[in-house]
Design a protein around this motif. Structure first.
Motif, short mmCIF file in Angstrom:
data_model
loop_
_atom_site.label_atom_id
_atom_site.label_comp_id
_atom_site.label_asym_id
_atom_site.label_seq_id
_atom_site.Cartn_x
_atom_site.Cartn_y
_atom_site.Cartn_z
N ILE A 1 0.76 -1.03 0.00
CA ILE A 1 0.08 0.04 -0.05
C ILE A 1 0.95 1.21 -0.09
CG2 ILE A 1 -1.82 1.34 1.34
CD1 ILE A 1 -2.54 -1.41 2.28
N LYS A 2 1.01 1.93 -1.22
CA LYS A 2 1.96 2.73 -1.39
C LYS A 2 1.94 4.21 -0.10
CE LYS A 2 3.47 0.66 -4.94
NZ LYS A 2 4.53 -0.22 -4.25
N PRO A 3 0.84 4.56 0.16
CA PRO A 3 1.16 5.71 1.09
C PRO A 3 1.56 5.19 2.54
CG PRO A 3 -1.19 5.74 0.14
CD PRO A 3 -0.48 4.29 -0.57
N LEU A 4 1.07 3.95 2.65
CA LEU A 4 1.63 3.33 4.06
C LEU A 4 3.22 3.14 3.97
CD1 LEU A 4 -0.76 0.53 5.20
CD2 LEU A 4 -0.68 2.86 5.80
N TYR A 5 3.63 2.81 2.85
CA TYR A 5 5.19 2.71 2.61
C TYR A 5 5.83 4.11 2.74
CZ TYR A 5 9.61 1.44 1.10
OH TYR A 5 11.17 1.69 1.03
N LYS A 6 4.97 4.92 1.73
CA LYS A 6 5.68 6.43 1.67
C LYS A 6 5.84 7.05 3.15
CE LYS A 6 5.32 10.77 -0.76
NZ LYS A 6 4.51 11.48 -1.98
N TYR A 7 4.70 6.96 3.91
CA TYR A 7 4.70 7.91 4.99
C TYR A 7 5.04 7.09 6.28
CZ TYR A 7 2.39 11.01 2.01
OH TYR A 7 2.20 11.99 0.79
N LEU A 8 5.22 5.74 6.36
CA LEU A 8 5.42 5.07 7.67
C LEU A 8 6.79 4.34 7.32
CD1 LEU A 8 1.89 3.86 8.77
CD2 LEU A 8 3.16 5.79 9.55
N HIS A 9 6.78 3.14 6.46
CA HIS A 9 7.81 2.33 6.66
C HIS A 9 9.02 2.76 5.95
CE1 HIS A 9 8.68 -1.85 7.28
NE2 HIS A 9 9.05 -2.37 6.04
N ALA A 10 8.86 3.44 4.73
CA ALA A 10 10.10 4.09 4.19
C ALA A 10 11.08 4.57 5.20
CB ALA A 10 9.79 5.37 3.23
N THR A 11 10.68 5.13 6.38
CA THR A 11 11.55 5.30 7.54
C THR A 11 12.61 4.36 8.05
OG1 THR A 11 10.00 7.12 8.45
CG2 THR A 11 11.71 6.25 9.98
N HIS A 12 12.13 3.25 7.90
CA HIS A 12 12.82 2.03 8.26
C HIS A 12 13.72 1.59 7.09
CE1 HIS A 12 14.26 -1.42 10.37
NE2 HIS A 12 13.83 -2.19 9.60
N HIS A 13 13.31 1.80 5.90
CA HIS A 13 13.94 1.27 4.66
C HIS A 13 14.96 2.21 4.11
CE1 HIS A 13 12.88 -2.72 3.52
NE2 HIS A 13 11.81 -2.55 4.10
N ILE A 14 15.43 3.33 4.85
CA ILE A 14 16.64 3.84 4.50
C ILE A 14 17.89 3.34 4.75
CG2 ILE A 14 15.39 6.25 4.75
CD1 ILE A 14 17.21 6.38 7.39
N TYR A 15 17.80 2.30 5.62
CA TYR A 15 18.78 1.29 5.72
C TYR A 15 18.80 0.10 4.92
CZ TYR A 15 17.65 3.90 9.99
OH TYR A 15 17.47 4.86 10.89
N ASN A 16 19.34 0.19 3.52
CA ASN A 16 19.20 -0.64 2.43
C ASN A 16 20.31 -1.33 2.04
OD1 ASN A 16 20.19 1.64 1.26
ND2 ASN A 16 18.43 2.25 0.08
N LYS A 17 21.51 -1.14 2.76
CA LYS A 17 22.55 -1.97 2.52
C LYS A 17 23.20 -2.53 3.81
CE LYS A 17 23.86 1.26 -1.36
NZ LYS A 17 24.08 2.76 -1.34
N GLN A 18 24.18 -3.51 3.48
CA GLN A 18 24.82 -4.14 4.50
C GLN A 18 25.45 -3.05 5.61
OE1 GLN A 18 27.47 -7.45 3.66
NE2 GLN A 18 25.92 -8.68 3.91
#
Length: 272
Positions: free
Chosen positions: A151-168
């Protein structure tokens, strides 16, 4: 009789409050606080303690004691990355602690199917219900996590905060609780929903919530334990790099059932 039984839950949480809050504050300061707020304060102190101790010890073991053994040098995150993760986690921590506080309130008022003593149901029933509880939690967290991506709005406004950590080299145990507070709460909600569906031992429920904090630290360290069917850090690192695989929590079963599993061993074979 019902009120007497429910008082067992209040008695138990009062003991936890005395053990945790009473260790940090004089009795004259914390006993006048309402029971509900005492529970929140205890959850906050305990969760913060578990977060820092488990994450720090694991970082020390992986990045210093076993440096260049468990991970290559270029996979070790910078101090700046870890400090950012701590900042995000600590901003969210007061809100995270609202969920177990509310769940305790519901248990103490008899709204759930919790029981206070294993002897009330017997060991066989305890273990059978615990299995159902864990299956429901696994199913719920898988779909909650997956929808936070789909669900794109959920990802954009909530879960993306966690996914800035996207490399080892941007992941560490400190990233385990580095979420937008609503995101973190949503992913823990299945633990509470299960209380209304399955008879659950209250003490076990409390313990599992704190195991969550240790587990999330563990799966963000990029060290693959390779113990099937555990959803270890190898699987979760792939989740952070592809965004479309390995949504599960403790095991790989839900990803296997719903076609989102990606095995780190296969990834390694392809690289070779």
């Amino acid at each position: 009789m019902k009120d007497e039984y429910l008082h067992l839950f209040v008695k138990e949480t009062t003991v936890y409050n005395q053990l945790v809050v009473g260790s940090f504050l004089p009795e004259s300061l914390w006993t006048p606080i309402p029971h509900l707020l005492q529970g929140w304060l205890r959850n906050y102190i305990a969760a913060t303690f578990v977060y820092f101790v488990s994450s720090f010890l694991w970082c020390f073991y992986v990045y210093h004691f076993k440096r260049n053994v468990l991970l290559p040098e270029d996979a070790i995150p910078s101090r700046k990355s870890m400090l950012l993760q701590i900042y995000v986690a600590m901003k969210a921590m007061p809100w995270y602690c609202a969920l177990p506080t509310i769940s305790e309130y519901m248990v103490e008022n008899g709204w759930t199917r919790c029981f206070a003593r294993i002897s009330d149901v017997g060991w066989l029933s305890y273990f059978v219900n615990l299995c159902f509880y864990l299956i429901l939690v696994e199913f719920g967290i898988y779909w909650m996590h997956r929808e936070l991506h789909d669900i794109k709005p959920l990802y954009k406004y909530l879960h993306a905060t966690h996914h800035i950590y996207n490399k080892q080299n941007t992941l560490s145990p400190f990233a385990g609780l580095a979420f937008h507070p609503i995101d973190g709460i949503l992913q823990a909600v299945p633990h509470v929903i299960a209380l209304f569906l399955v008879p659950t031992h209250f003490t076990t429920h409390i313990g599992l919530l704190f195991i969550e904090a240790i587990w999330t630290a563990n799966i963000h360290d990029c060290v693959d334990g390779k113990i099937w069917p555990v959803m270890g850090a190898g699987y979760h690192t792939i989740h952070h790099t592809t965004y479309r695989h390995n949504y599960g929590h403790y095991t790989v079963w839900m990803d296997w059932m719903f076609g989102t599993l990606r095995d780190p061993a296969e990834d390694e074979t392809k690289k070779m």
